[in-house]
Design a protein around this motif. Structure first.
Motif, PDB file in Angstrom:
ATOM      1  N   ILE A 160       4.678   9.205  -6.035  1.00 23.47           N
ATOM      2  CA  ILE A 160       3.865   8.090  -5.556  1.00 23.47           C
ATOM      3  C   ILE A 160       2.426   8.237  -6.050  1.00 23.47           C
ATOM      4  O   ILE A 160       1.588   7.358  -5.857  1.00 23.47           O
ATOM      5  CB  ILE A 160       3.911   8.006  -4.010  1.00 23.47           C
ATOM      6  CG1 ILE A 160       3.588   6.581  -3.544  1.00 23.47           C
ATOM      7  CG2 ILE A 160       2.995   9.032  -3.366  1.00 23.47           C
ATOM      8  CD1 ILE A 160       3.847   6.336  -2.070  1.00 23.47           C
ATOM      9  N   ASN A 161       2.152   9.346  -6.753  1.00 30.00           N
ATOM     10  CA  ASN A 161       0.832   9.553  -7.339  1.00 30.00           C
ATOM     11  C   ASN A 161       0.506   8.523  -8.420  1.00 30.00           C
ATOM     12  O   ASN A 161      -0.651   8.377  -8.817  1.00 30.00           O
ATOM     13  CB  ASN A 161       0.692  10.965  -7.899  1.00 30.00           C
ATOM     14  CG  ASN A 161       1.712  11.271  -8.989  1.00 30.00           C
ATOM     15  OD1 ASN A 161       2.731  10.590  -9.110  1.00 30.00           O
ATOM     16  ND2 ASN A 161       1.455  12.298  -9.771  1.00 30.00           N
ATOM     17  N   THR A 162       1.523   7.793  -8.895  1.00 27.56           N
ATOM     18  CA  THR A 162       1.254   6.730  -9.875  1.00 27.56           C
ATOM     19  C   THR A 162       0.290   5.694  -9.296  1.00 27.56           C
ATOM     20  O   THR A 162      -0.562   5.172 -10.013  1.00 27.56           O
ATOM     21  CB  THR A 162       2.563   6.037 -10.290  1.00 27.56           C
ATOM     22  OG1 THR A 162       3.232   5.540  -9.110  1.00 27.56           O
ATOM     23  CG2 THR A 162       3.480   6.995 -11.031  1.00 27.56           C
ATOM     24  N   VAL A 163       0.434   5.400  -8.012  1.00 26.94           N
ATOM     25  CA  VAL A 163      -0.460   4.445  -7.365  1.00 26.94           C
ATOM     26  C   VAL A 163      -1.849   5.067  -7.190  1.00 26.94           C
ATOM     27  O   VAL A 163      -2.875   4.408  -7.425  1.00 26.94           O
ATOM     28  CB  VAL A 163       0.105   3.990  -6.002  1.00 26.94           C
ATOM     29  CG1 VAL A 163      -0.853   3.020  -5.318  1.00 26.94           C
ATOM     30  CG2 VAL A 163       1.477   3.354  -6.171  1.00 26.94           C
TER      31      VAL A 163
ATOM     32  N   TYR B  85       0.852  -1.191   0.000  1.00 27.32           N
ATOM     33  CA  TYR B  85       0.000   0.000   0.000  1.00 27.32           C
ATOM     34  C   TYR B  85       0.888   1.241   0.000  1.00 27.32           C
ATOM     35  O   TYR B  85       2.011   1.204   0.511  1.00 27.32           O
ATOM     36  CB  TYR B  85      -0.923   0.023   1.226  1.00 27.32           C
ATOM     37  CG  TYR B  85      -2.145  -0.849   1.081  1.00 27.32           C
ATOM     38  CD1 TYR B  85      -3.404  -0.294   0.866  1.00 27.32           C
ATOM     39  CD2 TYR B  85      -2.038  -2.234   1.149  1.00 27.32           C
ATOM     40  CE1 TYR B  85      -4.535  -1.103   0.720  1.00 27.32           C
ATOM     41  CE2 TYR B  85      -3.158  -3.049   1.004  1.00 27.32           C
ATOM     42  CZ  TYR B  85      -4.395  -2.470   0.793  1.00 27.32           C
ATOM     43  OH  TYR B  85      -5.498  -3.275   0.648  1.00 27.32           O
ATOM     44  N   ALA B  86       0.375   2.328  -0.550  1.00 23.76           N
ATOM     45  CA  ALA B  86       1.131   3.578  -0.641  1.00 23.76           C
ATOM     46  C   ALA B  86       0.535   4.616   0.291  1.00 23.76           C
ATOM     47  O   ALA B  86      -0.676   4.868   0.261  1.00 23.76           O
ATOM     48  CB  ALA B  86       1.115   4.091  -2.072  1.00 23.76           C
ATOM     49  N   LEU B  87       1.385   5.232   1.119  1.00 28.54           N
ATOM     50  CA  LEU B  87       0.959   6.286   2.039  1.00 28.54           C
ATOM     51  C   LEU B  87       1.676   7.577   1.668  1.00 28.54           C
ATOM     52  O   LEU B  87       2.903   7.589   1.510  1.00 28.54           O
ATOM     53  CB  LEU B  87       1.276   5.916   3.494  1.00 28.54           C
ATOM     54  CG  LEU B  87       0.285   5.000   4.223  1.00 28.54           C
ATOM     55  CD1 LEU B  87       0.267   3.613   3.599  1.00 28.54           C
ATOM     56  CD2 LEU B  87       0.639   4.904   5.699  1.00 28.54           C
ATOM     57  N   ASP B  88       0.908   8.661   1.565  1.00 30.34           N
ATOM     58  CA  ASP B  88       1.456   9.939   1.101  1.00 30.34           C
ATOM     59  C   ASP B  88       1.221  11.037   2.122  1.00 30.34           C
ATOM     60  O   ASP B  88       0.165  11.100   2.758  1.00 30.34           O
ATOM     61  CB  ASP B  88       0.803  10.322  -0.230  1.00 30.34           C
ATOM     62  CG  ASP B  88       1.184  11.715  -0.678  1.00 30.34           C
ATOM     63  OD1 ASP B  88       2.392  12.017  -0.710  1.00 30.34           O
ATOM     64  OD2 ASP B  88       0.274  12.522  -0.974  1.00 30.34           O
TER      65      ASP B  88
ATOM     66  N   LEU C  53      -3.320   5.835   0.328  1.00 26.33           N
ATOM     67  CA  LEU C  53      -3.866   6.532   1.493  1.00 26.33           C
ATOM     68  C   LEU C  53      -3.243   7.916   1.592  1.00 26.33           C
ATOM     69  O   LEU C  53      -2.033   8.062   1.772  1.00 26.33           O
ATOM     70  CB  LEU C  53      -3.580   5.746   2.780  1.00 26.33           C
ATOM     71  CG  LEU C  53      -4.464   4.523   3.063  1.00 26.33           C
ATOM     72  CD1 LEU C  53      -4.111   3.378   2.125  1.00 26.33           C
ATOM     73  CD2 LEU C  53      -4.296   4.086   4.515  1.00 26.33           C
ATOM     74  N   GLN C  54      -4.076   8.934   1.445  1.00 31.87           N
ATOM     75  CA  GLN C  54      -3.611  10.310   1.582  1.00 31.87           C
ATOM     76  C   GLN C  54      -3.703  10.708   3.054  1.00 31.87           C
ATOM     77  O   GLN C  54      -4.779  10.888   3.607  1.00 31.87           O
ATOM     78  CB  GLN C  54      -4.472  11.250   0.724  1.00 31.87           C
ATOM     79  CG  GLN C  54      -4.122  12.726   0.877  1.00 31.87           C
ATOM     80  CD  GLN C  54      -2.637  13.010   0.646  1.00 31.87           C
ATOM     81  OE1 GLN C  54      -1.854  13.117   1.594  1.00 31.87           O
ATOM     82  NE2 GLN C  54      -2.239  13.099  -0.611  1.00 31.87           N
ATOM     83  N   MET C  55      -2.526  10.867   3.683  1.00 33.58           N
ATOM     84  CA  MET C  55      -2.473  11.106   5.121  1.00 33.58           C
ATOM     85  C   MET C  55      -2.340  12.582   5.482  1.00 33.58           C
ATOM     86  O   MET C  55      -2.387  12.939   6.656  1.00 33.58           O
ATOM     87  CB  MET C  55      -1.303  10.320   5.741  1.00 33.58           C
ATOM     88  CG  MET C  55      -1.301   8.834   5.414  1.00 33.58           C
ATOM     89  SD  MET C  55      -2.822   7.982   5.880  1.00 33.58           S
ATOM     90  CE  MET C  55      -2.840   8.236   7.635  1.00 33.58           C
ATOM     91  N   GLY C  56      -2.150  13.434   4.466  1.00 34.99           N
ATOM     92  CA  GLY C  56      -2.017  14.852   4.744  1.00 34.99           C
ATOM     93  C   GLY C  56      -0.689  15.200   5.383  1.00 34.99           C
ATOM     94  O   GLY C  56       0.216  14.372   5.510  1.00 34.99           O
ATOM     95  N   ILE C  57      -0.567  16.462   5.788  1.00 36.40           N
ATOM     96  CA  ILE C  57       0.686  16.929   6.399  1.00 36.40           C
ATOM     97  C   ILE C  57       0.634  16.567   7.883  1.00 36.40           C
ATOM     98  O   ILE C  57       0.457  17.414   8.765  1.00 36.40           O
ATOM     99  CB  ILE C  57       0.878  18.436   6.180  1.00 36.40           C
ATOM    100  CG1 ILE C  57       0.790  18.773   4.685  1.00 36.40           C
ATOM    101  CG2 ILE C  57       2.244  18.880   6.713  1.00 36.40           C
ATOM    102  CD1 ILE C  57       0.836  20.246   4.374  1.00 36.40           C
TER     103      ILE C  57
ATOM    104  N   ALA D 257       1.019   3.413   9.400  1.00 36.49           N
ATOM    105  CA  ALA D 257       1.838   2.422   8.699  1.00 36.49           C
ATOM    106  C   ALA D 257       2.196   1.260   9.626  1.00 36.49           C
ATOM    107  O   ALA D 257       2.151   0.091   9.229  1.00 36.49           O
ATOM    108  CB  ALA D 257       3.101   3.078   8.159  1.00 36.49           C
ATOM    109  N   ALA D 258       2.560   1.570  10.857  1.00 35.38           N
ATOM    110  CA  ALA D 258       2.886   0.508  11.821  1.00 35.38           C
ATOM    111  C   ALA D 258       1.680  -0.389  12.072  1.00 35.38           C
ATOM    112  O   ALA D 258       1.809  -1.619  12.158  1.00 35.38           O
ATOM    113  CB  ALA D 258       3.384   1.121  13.129  1.00 35.38           C
TER     114      ALA D 258
END
Length: 316
Positions: free
Chosen positions: A42-45, A30-33, A54-58, A67-68
């Motif tokens: 990582i926007n390719t995913v 999975y990709a976290l941004d 998963l867009q996690m914001g700032i 992630a953990a």
């Protein structure tokens, strides 16, 4: 000075291609941004597999905790954000919930080093290797070019445990031969020599090869030892080139404190003391600017590697 031949694609572009391949082929990935998907690529995913993005914001601390949690459930989260934010804003979470329990979290430190497209000194990362290699259970990789980055990511996908990989923003010099195979924990000798050993990693490897070519014109024979895995360190290879030449110069796009230079100096002080000089950012606050201006101002260009080699030979 000899000129570097830059690759057509950048490390971040290749990261975007490989993380998409991994997301396609591995259901655990999975990709976290951290709100930087267009910059890290990582926007390719996000574009092709939005259910795995998963867009996690700032909110880097929260992103590391998420992630953990995902890793504890058997998934393999890949976090991508700027190295400066990843290693400093979320260090407590990395230490306690990722590194200590050895969670299968992959961390991509984008925009590492000095060269960040004039985004400003708050976005530069020259302390990240020092921070991450100090954490038990953490693997630290600094690929020399895009080909090695691809192989390092494929390795990280197979490896069970936390991995930190440095990724540069802009195209870098091709440093490794086409037939090269990345081996975790192993250094590779890219050039033979007898007078001095240049031990280098990451984006600095191309500049070090350029410096060695210039030194050869002046009758100075330099080994170039590329160290892609800074932790675990290839202690045997470092000792071997120190014995072969009797003098070592380290080179990295990182602070001279705590990174590859520190690791090499520690190793040789314990096992085979020889004169050592470090090429890297000195103990000063850095500024923003163009790539060439920054490399020259902070002593990282190939001509500065040449200068350090001549200095160490006088000590030898």
């Amino acid at each position: 000075m000899a000129k570097l031949t830059l690759e057509k694609t950048s490390m971040r572009d290749v990261f975007g291609e490989v993380i998409l391949e991994l997301a396609k082929s591995d259901p655990k990935v999975y990709a976290l941004d951290g709100d930087l998907a267009n910059s890290t690529k990582i926007n390719t995913v996000a574009e092709q597999f939005p259910e795995k993005f998963l867009q996690m914001g700032i909110a880097e601390q929260n992103m590391m905790g998420v992630a953990a949690g995902m890793a504890s459930a058997g998934l393999q989260p890949w976090i991508a954000t700027f190295a400066a934010f990843l290693t400093k804003r979320s260090l407590d979470q990395i230490s306690v919930v990722v590194a200590q329990p050895k969670m299968d979290v992959k961390m991509i430190g984008a925009y590492s080093g000095l060269l960040n497209g004039c985004a400003g000194k708050t976005h530069q990362a020259v302390e990240d290797v020092a921070i991450m290699r100090s954490l038990p259970n953490m693997a630290v990789i600094a690929p020399g070019d895009t080909g090695e980055l691809k192989q390092a990511m494929q390795f990280a996908n197979r490896y069970k445990g936390p991995v930190y990989i440095r990724v540069a923003r802009d195209p870098v010099a091709r440093a490794l031969p086409e037939e090269y195979t990345f081996m975790f924990g192993k250094a590779v000798k890219l050039r033979e020599g007898s007078d001095v050993a240049i031990i280098t990693s990451g984006t600095q490897t191309g500049r070090s090869l350029c410096a060695a070519a210039e030194l050869e014109k002046e009758g100075i024979s330099a080994i170039v030892l590329h160290v892609p895995t800074i932790k675990p360190l290839d202690v045997d290879a470092i000792i071997a080139v120190a014995k072969q030449t009797g003098a070592v110069v380290t080179a990295e796009e990182h602070s001279i404190i705590g990174g590859l230079g520190g690791a090499v100096a520690e190793t040789l002080a314990e096992h085979y003391p020889v004169p050592v000089l470090r090429v890297g950012v000195e103990d000063i606050n850095i500024q923003s600017g163009s790539n060439e201006a920054l490399l020259d101002r902070y002593g990282l260009s190939s001509r500065h590697v040449v200068r350090k080699v001549k200095e160490i030979l006088r000590k030898k």
